[in-house]
Design an enzyme around this catalytic site. Structure first.
Site: not given
Ligand code: CMC
Length: 396
Positions: A228, A267, A318
């Site tokens: 987050h 996201h 971010d």
């Molecule tokens: N780098 C590498 N792979 C990623 C990333 C990333 N930043 N984001 C998503 N993926 C991949 C993930 O590994 C998964 O792949 P697979 O299906 O092969 O396992 C797929 O995309 C879906 O990811 P998820 O984590 O299940 O998707 P989500 O919707 O739950 O995740 C997220 C959203 C923000 C947690 C994730 O994109 C992430 O961890 N990003 C990095 C951290 C980040 O930048 N966070 C700030 C979010 S925006 C600011 C805020 O609102 O706080």
């Protein structure tokens, strides 16, 4: 209940209504009280946007002047809050400082309340509390950075607006207008984002009729995590690791082979790009020019195009804000506290909205532990047997 009924991470669950902001991933837009955030960031001060989030409309001149006067009146870091921050180890994360400071402010404000039955407060009381937190957070964040650098705190300046004063208290010098403008924009872009994890945490706590400060402290804890708010800090660590644009390819090969998450990308809601990124990227571009740092732009652009090209996952807010805060001169550890200073406006607006039509937030869970079992030799007493019998009776 079947496994398909379970919405892991509450993904896709609509938990309540809100009139504060609308995230629309289809049109890639984010509205605060109906206004596109890009328009607000280009035309408004952060104070005016805070007013909008709390009150539903932008302020007129008199309303803005009143808010600014109150904000100026509460800018000082109270001595006991400073003393509490000083108790936090210098090598603890500054989010722990922020959490501690806000907790003490709440305890002092609510001292003498007498009973937990009357802590949730009226809208009027909570609005006043929200403005005071908004006003004092820059002093908390600025003091944190300065004490880690071994510098004395800088007193606020009454002749400066919120953003300029924030930078003044952090750096002890007046910032150029272009820097103040970029910082003001970042605060507006970070202010609010519907039911994100920290805001939802705040609403869960408010829904128990706890107090606004407890809800904000809980939200700080949720924001600290790297999935987050902590991601802006993590972006800078990645930039430091990569070093320069020409290293992006090999670095990314290795990071993806290790299945690392690349912070600042992806996201939960936006799957085709975060609506706040273009505005923050434009602010970053002005800073790159101002500080004459084309190397930062090169690294930013190369990592973005390589990662989007390979994974189809776009940057979130971010990604541009991390390097922008770095160029302004904030320490990497200060980035998430900056997010708190901005998001406290959205959190408090949501806490008041939750209390305005409250229902205790209490979802169900599907049990997947061991089947019922018993302690050897246990003999149920009469009360337990009666309770078991009652449980079998049909509910009237
Ligand atoms: N780098 C590498 N792979 C990623 C990333 C990333 N930043 N984001 C998503 N993926 C991949 C993930 O590994 C998964 O792949 P697979 O299906 O092969 O396992 C797929 O995309 C879906 O990811 P998820 O984590 O299940 O998707 P989500 O919707 O739950 O995740 C997220 C959203 C923000 C947690 C994730 O994109 C992430 O961890 N990003 C990095 C951290 C980040 O930048 N966070 C700030 C979010 S925006 C600011 C805020 O609102 O706080």
């Amino acid at each position: 209940m079947t496994d398909t009924d379970i919405k892991k991470g509450l993904a896709g669950v609509v938990a309540d209504t809100t009139a504060i902001s609308k995230v629309n991933p289809e049109t890639n837009s984010l509205l605060y009280r109906g206004y596109p955030v890009q328009e607000l960031a280009s035309t408004q001060s952060f104070e005016a946007v805070a007013y909008l989030l709390w009150n539903g409309d932008l302020p007129d001149e008199t309303q803005l002047a009143q808010l600014r006067a109150t904000e100026r009146a509460y800018r000082h870091l109270p001595a006991e809050v400073r003393a509490a921050i000083d108790l936090v180890p210098l090598d603890a994360h500054p989010m722990d400082e922020v959490r501690t400071a806000l907790s003490l402010i709440g305890a002092k404000d609510l001292a003498g309340t007498g009973s937990v039955l009357d802590v949730s407060g009226s809208t009027e009381e909570n609005l006043a509390r929200s403005v005071r937190l908004f006003a004092v957070l820059p002093a908390i964040v600025a003091y944190g950075q300065r004490r880690r650098r071994g510098q004395q705190p800088v007193e606020p300046r009454d002749d400066l607006d919120y953003a300029a004063n924030f930078l003044w208290m952090t750096f002890g010098e007046e910032s150029d207008a272009v820097v103040v403008d970029a910082f003001n924009r970042s605060m507006i872009l970070y202010a609010e984002h519907s039911f994100n994890a920290s805001t939802f945490t705040a609403r869960v706590i408010a829904s128990t009729l706890s107090d606004l400060y407890s809800a904000v402290v809980g939200a700080v804890g949720a924001l600290k995590g790297p999935l987050h708010g902590g991601a802006n800090e993590a972006v800078l660590h990645i930039f430091d690791e990569i070093g320069s644009a020409e290293n992006v390819g090999p670095w990314l090969d290795e990071a993806l082979a290790q299945k690392r998450k690349i912070m600042g990308f992806g996201h939960r809601v936006y799957k085709r790009g975060d609506s706040r990124v273009p505005t923050m990227k434009a602010a970053l571009d002005t800073l790159v020019e101002h500080y004459d740092r084309p190397d930062v732009a090169a690294l930013y652009d190369t990592l973005e195009s390589e990662f989007v090209g390979r994974k189809g996952i776009y940057p979130n807010l971010d990604y541009p804000s991390g390097p922008a805060y770095n160029l302004i001169g904030f320490d990497t550890l200060t980035f998430t506290p900056l997010f708190v200073a901005a998001r406290v406006t959205g959190w408090t607006a949501h806490i008041m909205e939750q209390l305005g039509s409250n229902a205790l937030i209490r979802p169900l869970s599907a049990y997947n532990g061991p089947d019922e079992r018993h302690i050897d030799g246990y003999v149920p007493d009469a009360a337990a047997l009666e309770a078991a019998e009652r449980a079998e009776e049909p509910v009237a």
